[in-house]
Design an enzyme around this catalytic site. Structure first.
Site, short mmCIF file in Angstrom:
data_model
loop_
_atom_site.label_atom_id
_atom_site.label_comp_id
_atom_site.label_asym_id
_atom_site.label_seq_id
_atom_site.Cartn_x
_atom_site.Cartn_y
_atom_site.Cartn_z
N ARG A 15 119.48 -30.95 -61.66
CA ARG A 15 118.64 -32.02 -62.22
C ARG A 15 118.73 -32.10 -63.74
NH1 ARG A 15 112.85 -31.09 -60.03
NH2 ARG A 15 113.49 -28.91 -59.97
N LEU A 17 120.01 -34.28 -65.63
CA LEU A 17 119.72 -35.60 -66.19
C LEU A 17 118.21 -35.82 -66.33
CD1 LEU A 17 120.74 -38.32 -67.19
CD2 LEU A 17 120.70 -39.14 -64.83
N LYS A 18 117.48 -35.41 -65.33
CA LYS A 18 116.02 -35.56 -65.37
C LYS A 18 115.44 -34.80 -66.57
CE LYS A 18 111.90 -34.09 -62.82
NZ LYS A 18 111.27 -35.36 -62.48
N GLY A 418 92.79 -42.29 -48.19
CA GLY A 418 93.09 -40.92 -47.77
C GLY A 418 93.10 -39.90 -48.88
N SER A 419 94.01 -40.08 -49.85
CA SER A 419 94.09 -39.05 -50.88
C SER A 419 93.09 -39.31 -51.98
CB SER A 419 95.50 -39.00 -51.46
OG SER A 419 95.87 -40.26 -51.96
N TRP A 547 111.70 -41.74 -44.83
CA TRP A 547 111.79 -40.90 -46.02
C TRP A 547 112.41 -39.55 -45.71
CZ3 TRP A 547 106.26 -42.62 -47.96
CH2 TRP A 547 106.33 -43.97 -48.31
N GLU A 651 97.63 -53.80 -48.94
CA GLU A 651 97.51 -54.14 -50.35
C GLU A 651 97.18 -55.63 -50.43
OE1 GLU A 651 100.55 -52.28 -52.77
OE2 GLU A 651 100.84 -54.24 -53.68
N HIS A 680 97.07 -48.94 -58.72
CA HIS A 680 98.24 -48.58 -59.51
C HIS A 680 97.97 -48.62 -61.00
CE1 HIS A 680 99.50 -49.96 -55.54
NE2 HIS A 680 100.32 -48.94 -55.61
N1 GLN Z 1 97.08 -41.55 -46.88
C1 GLN Z 1 98.01 -41.66 -47.94
C2 GLN Z 1 97.31 -41.50 -49.27
O1 GLN Z 1 96.20 -41.91 -49.41
C3 GLN Z 1 98.73 -42.99 -47.92
C4 GLN Z 1 99.77 -43.06 -48.99
C5 GLN Z 1 100.61 -44.32 -48.95
O2 GLN Z 1 100.20 -45.33 -48.46
N2 GLN Z 1 101.80 -44.27 -49.48
O3 GLN Z 1 97.85 -40.98 -50.21
#
Ligand code: GLN
Ligand code: ZN
Length: 742
Positions: A15, A17-18, A418-419, A547, A651, A680
């Site tokens: 890594r 470059l990072k 969630g998070s 992913w 969203e 965001h």
């Molecule tokens: N449950 C996940 C969080 O709240 C959902 C994340 C996501 O939508 N990418 O982080």
């Protein structure tokens, strides 16, 4: 030319470059030191590829951020707002923004997880070739090392098709003729410098194209082909099959070679045959998968080669696309099980495969190389899946009534995705545990404290459905992959996602099973702290595949079903532990949508089936949520209905809630949680503004089905803005409820 590759990772085996770019951004090193890091990375790649024995070597595959952004800079497609800056400052401002000047948009490169910087073009855009055009500079740099390379360019058609108009209604394709002149000048200068070949990438040809776009393709390459002085042109396509119409247009030009992806686009062979082949051109056969980590099947590669020989003047062995999308070196991994390792090839190993296949063909080895061993099969999973075909839940009105009685939630119920913020303390605990500085027990205790804090905070704020906050998760896919059999993790398998952000996708190599519950302890612990329902949090089957690097020896549908079965068992265990609401996140549902419309239905069929398989074992009283992080549903709106989650959060803050109406119009009748504010950004929305959003949503949905939540997880945010925003969210929901009651 007998063997080549279309591109190579630029990030360095460790890594480099990072670290160099981040040091530069933080002011720890100067521009000269950053440039030196770039020079070192480039020369090590060229030398490595030459020493590996490739006949021709690509250059200009390096970038300090992104190759599309490099192209914009090269042709001076720089929006006015960055023009007061220059050099690297301008470049990085376009990529990342600076105070008061936002960055250009970023979006996914076709159906990969690589993101490019979207060019912004308008009627005033005038292309002008940079005097020190990067492809030319890199060509000369390699030449000075005694290495002849083939500069790689983003094709003019693809560039314009990926660009975004700066004024509504402007057609970026109208700039094509001007752009082609800039490319013509570049090709002439490359020829002047001695370049024998140039590679022009047109991956846009792997997606549906209009007749007008195909005509434009013919025009561009006729013009470039007729230049009196230019390198030979390899027009590279990848990520799928190119239609016969595009191949016919190219066949009519003087382009010397056409690259075809035979991994993602096996249909390329038939398409080529249908136009009678390209008897005077070279076909660069992408037989080694540039997008996935599996070893090549040498026998299959050789037979594809043999068929193509009848359809072209010459055939070159190559990768299906740039190796940018795979990790660099399998040999750097120390902990992979041998049975998994021997099925894998990363970038370095893939280069060796290309060389070996090329050599075997030249020397006419009759036998194939060592066959790739097959994945471990778990008969139990397969038998269970067969018994569960077409799983679905009971009547939705009955579920709605059952959940209303069981959960006793108010109208406009409030929740989060969630998070909760991943604080420096959480990250430190995780790092300490990894480094062995704290014991497993100490780590668990720290995370439990965090969960207790987050639960208490949510109660105090007054949310209705709580979460445990996900402090124990590093990443929503990796966390589950680490606990499922059939998945392996790498230590150094980094792949560039964008700029200096790299990911380490897990490898799904065999039949997937769940040896033990994965999330139950955390969820049950949180539920034990409160009377209010705590939502269990799982990552859905499509996202688990999207992913990861996924086995290619069986259809994705079968692999998704195995992951779904593990999730189905997890939901049963969560229910048994007293969890009454479970969210299955599918943020990647749209991302895996195939490039061609003709393939959409088949994909959505298996994606929906996998989601339903994972959730349909739940009791009617258990409320299933799902979450997606985007609002452009268009092509997948029916599929969202077919998932049949009881509640779908999406969203919507930036699209002003129109989405609620769109979903209802498409026949979606379950609960909807349109994100009422944008997580965001650190900005705190006012209660009034959230209230307005909710009233707008209520024009399209009844209060019992409207949910109130932010538009995504809060893990990237800090606590001050998170708390303030959630308080406003609860206030707004209460005010609207009171208004309805009065
Ligand atoms: N449950 C996940 C969080 O709240 C959902 C994340 C996501 O939508 N990418 O982080
Ligand atoms: Zn999200």
């Amino acid at each position: 030319m007998r063997t080549t590759i279309l591109g190579y990772p630029r990030i360095g085996p460790n890594r480099e470059l990072k670290f160099a770019t981040e040091d530069y951004w933080a002011g720890r090193i100067d521009a000269a030191a950053l440039e030196k890091a770039g020079t070192d990375l480039r020369s090590s790649v060229w030398t490595e590829l030459r020493d590996a024995g490739l006949d021709t070597i690509p250059s200009n595959t390096f970038s300090f951020y992104d190759q599309v952004l490099d192209t914009s800079v090269m042709i001076d497609a720089v929006p006015e707002r960055y023009r007061h800056l220059d050099g690297l400052d301008r470049y990085f401002a376009m990529a990342r923004g600076v105070q008061d000047v936002p960055a250009l948009e970023m979006t996914k490169w076709f159906d990969t997880n690589y993101h490019y910087i979207v060019p912004e073009l308008g009627p005033d855009t005038r292309f002008r070739l940079d005097r020190n055009a990067k492809p030319l500079a890199e060509y000369r740099e390699a030449q000075a090392l005694g290495i002849e390379t083939r500069p790689v360019l983003v094709g003019p058609l693809t560039y314009l098709l990926l660009a975004k108009p700066s004024t509504p209604g402007f057609r970026t394709l109208d700039l094509l003729d001007g752009l082609v002149e800039a490319y013509a000048e570049l090709l002439e200068r490359l020829a002047g410098a001695g370049a024998e070949w140039v590679q022009i990438d047109e991956p846009a040809l792997a997606a549906d194209r209009t007749g007008e776009e195909i005509a434009a393709l013919g025009r561009v390459y006729t013009r470039l082909g007729e230049l009196p002085s230019r390198p030979r042109i390899l027009l590279a396509t990848y990520f799928g099959a190119v239609g016969a119409d595009a191949l016919r247009a190219l066949a009519g030009t003087r382009v010397e070679a056409v690259g075809l992806d035979l991994v993602a686009g096996p249909g390329n062979v038939d398409a080529l045959a249908s136009i009678g082949g390209m008897p005077r051109k070279t076909v660069v056969a992408g037989v080694v998968d540039g997008r996935n980590v599996w070893r090549a099947d040498e026998a299959a590669a050789k037979s594809a080669y043999a068929v193509l020989l009848g359809l072209a003047d010459q055939v070159v062995v190559s990768t299906s696309c740039s190796l940018l999308h795979v990790p660099i070196d399998l040999d750097a991994e120390t902990s992979l099980e041998p049975a998994v390792r021997e099925r894998l090839a990363f970038a370095r190993q893939k280069v060796a495969e290309v060389v070996a296949i090329g050599r075997a063909l030249r020397e006419r080895h009759p036998a194939a190389g060592v066959p790739v061993p097959s994945a471990v099969v778990d008969g139990g999973v397969r038998a269970r899946l067969e018994a569960l075909a077409d799983a679905r839940r009971g009547d939705r009105a009955a579920r709605f009534a059952a959940q209303r009685d069981a959960l006793k939630l108010p109208d406009l119920a409030t929740t989060t995705i969630g998070s909760f913020p991943q604080t420096p303390e959480i990250r430190k605990a995780r790092a300490d545990r990894r480094a062995g500085r704290i014991t497993e027990d100490a780590y668990t205790a720290a995370m439990r404290d965090e969960v207790a804090r987050v639960v208490a905070l949510q109660e105090e704020i007054g949310l209705d459905v709580l979460v445990h906050g996900e402090p124990e998760r590093n990443d929503m896919v990796q966390y589950f992959a680490e606990q499922l059999d059939g998945y392996a993790a790498t230590e150094l398998g980094w792949v560039q996602s964008y700029g200096s952000r790299y990911v380490r996708p897990p490898i799904l190599h065999g039949d997937v099973t769940r040896p033990r519950p994965m999330t139950v302890e955390w969820a049950a612990y949180a539920q034990g702290l409160t009377e209010r329902p705590v939502k269990g949090m799982l990552t859905g089957p499509v996202t688990m595949l999207a992913w990861s690097f996924v086995r290619d020896d069986q259809p994705l549908a079968d692999t998704a079903a195995q992951v779904a079965l593990a999730l189905r068992d997890e939901i049963a265990d969560l229910e048994a532990a007293g969890i009454r609401v479970v969210q299955v996140d599918e943020p990647a549902l749209r991302e895996l949508l195939p490039l061609r419309e003709a393939d959409h239905a088949a994909y959505l069929d298996w994606a929906v089936a996998a989601f339903r398989l994972s959730t349909s074992g739940a009791a009617d009283t258990t409320q299933i949520h799902t979450h997606m992080c985007y609002s452009e549903f268009g092509e997948i709106i029916d599929a969202i209905g077919a998932l049949d989650a009881d509640v779908t959060s999406v969203e919507a803050a930036r699209s002003n809630m129109e989405l609620v109406g769109d979903l209802r119009a498409a026949g979606y009748g379950n609960g909807i949680g349109p994100g009422v504010y944008d997580i965001h950004s650190p900005r705190v929305p006012s209660a009034e503004e959230i209230e307005k959003n909710l009233r707008r949503a209520l024009e399209a949905i009844e209060p019992a089905k409207l949910w109130v939540n932010p538009d995504c997880g809060l893990k990237t945010r800090a606590y001050p803005e998170t708390e303030a925003s959630l308080r406003h969210l609860v206030t707004a929901a209460r005010r609207v409820r009171e208004g309805l009651a009065g």
